[in-house]
Design a protein around this motif. Structure first.
Motif, short mmCIF file in Angstrom:
data_model
loop_
_atom_site.label_atom_id
_atom_site.label_comp_id
_atom_site.label_asym_id
_atom_site.label_seq_id
_atom_site.Cartn_x
_atom_site.Cartn_y
_atom_site.Cartn_z
N CYS A 23 0.80 -1.23 0.00
CA CYS A 23 0.00 0.00 0.00
C CYS A 23 0.83 1.28 0.00
CB CYS A 23 -0.93 0.01 1.20
SG CYS A 23 -2.19 -1.26 1.12
N SER A 24 2.10 1.20 0.39
CA SER A 24 2.86 2.44 0.55
C SER A 24 3.84 2.73 -0.58
CB SER A 24 3.62 2.42 1.88
OG SER A 24 4.55 1.37 1.89
N LYS A 26 4.99 2.33 -4.56
CA LYS A 26 4.60 1.95 -5.92
C LYS A 26 5.85 1.73 -6.77
CE LYS A 26 0.15 4.21 -6.01
NZ LYS A 26 -0.73 5.13 -6.70
N ASN A 27 6.41 0.54 -6.61
CA ASN A 27 7.64 0.18 -7.30
C ASN A 27 7.54 -1.31 -7.62
OD1 ASN A 27 10.27 -0.51 -7.95
ND2 ASN A 27 11.18 0.74 -6.34
N LEU A 31 6.65 -4.23 -5.03
CA LEU A 31 5.50 -5.11 -5.26
C LEU A 31 5.89 -6.57 -5.12
CD1 LEU A 31 2.54 -5.55 -6.13
CD2 LEU A 31 3.37 -5.55 -8.50
N SER A 84 -4.20 -4.57 -4.31
CA SER A 84 -3.39 -4.19 -5.46
C SER A 84 -4.18 -3.33 -6.43
CB SER A 84 -2.86 -5.43 -6.19
OG SER A 84 -2.04 -6.19 -5.36
N VAL A 87 -4.51 0.18 -4.99
CA VAL A 87 -3.29 0.98 -4.98
C VAL A 87 -2.80 1.30 -6.39
CG1 VAL A 87 -0.86 0.95 -4.31
CG2 VAL A 87 -2.60 0.15 -2.72
N TYR A 88 -2.81 0.31 -7.28
CA TYR A 88 -2.16 0.48 -8.57
C TYR A 88 -3.09 0.87 -9.71
CZ TYR A 88 2.07 -1.42 -6.57
OH TYR A 88 3.19 -1.60 -5.81
N ASP A 90 -5.53 3.17 -11.86
CA ASP A 90 -5.85 4.58 -12.07
C ASP A 90 -7.32 4.77 -12.44
OD1 ASP A 90 -3.24 5.34 -11.56
OD2 ASP A 90 -2.65 5.09 -13.66
#
Length: 129
Positions: A23-24, A26-27, A31, A84, A87-88, A90
């Motif tokens: 959750c923190s 974004k890489n 992941l 996931s 968080v990921y 859009d």
């Protein structure tokens, strides 16, 4: 040697750390690290809960058409996929599906955890009559 409190909390620590990383950060490397922590926590939780179950020794478990590990990993897969997507993704249209997946995953995991409590935590009610 680990104390009993630390030993018992390890799968939850692995799962929590994996969810926190997921959750923190974004890489892609984060992941993969988060997925490995979640997988480690899930495997440890499943192995311990299966070992502590009383009923599984008495009757064969039926998982439908799914193999044992697929059945056992379903709640963790739902929860991880839901988080996931939250968080990921859009696309805001994915958010309701992500929340539903995460809630169902957590609910199934909680139900299994409550049904698989160790024998020393179960209370036997005696009925006099």
């Amino acid at each position: 040697m680990l104390s009993q409190r630390v030993y018992e909390s390890l799968p939850y620590l692995y799962l929590g750390l994996g969810v926190a990383i997921l959750c923190s950060v974004k890489n892609p490397y984060a992941l993969s690290s988060a997925l490995l922590f979640i997988l480690a926590g899930a495997v440890v939780w499943v192995v311990r809960s299966e070992h502590r179950r009383i009923r599984h020794r008495l009757t064969p478990q039926l998982h439908g058409r799914l193999p044992f590990w697929c059945y056992e990993m379903l709640p963790f897969s739902y929860l991880t996929l839901g988080l996931s997507l939250l968080v990921y993704s859009d696309n805001m249209l994915m958010y309701p599906s992500a929340v539903v997946l995460a809630v169902i995953g957590f609910q199934v995991w909680l139900m299994r955890a409550l049904q698989r409590r160790p024998a020393h935590q179960l209370s036997v009610k005696r009925v006099s009559g």
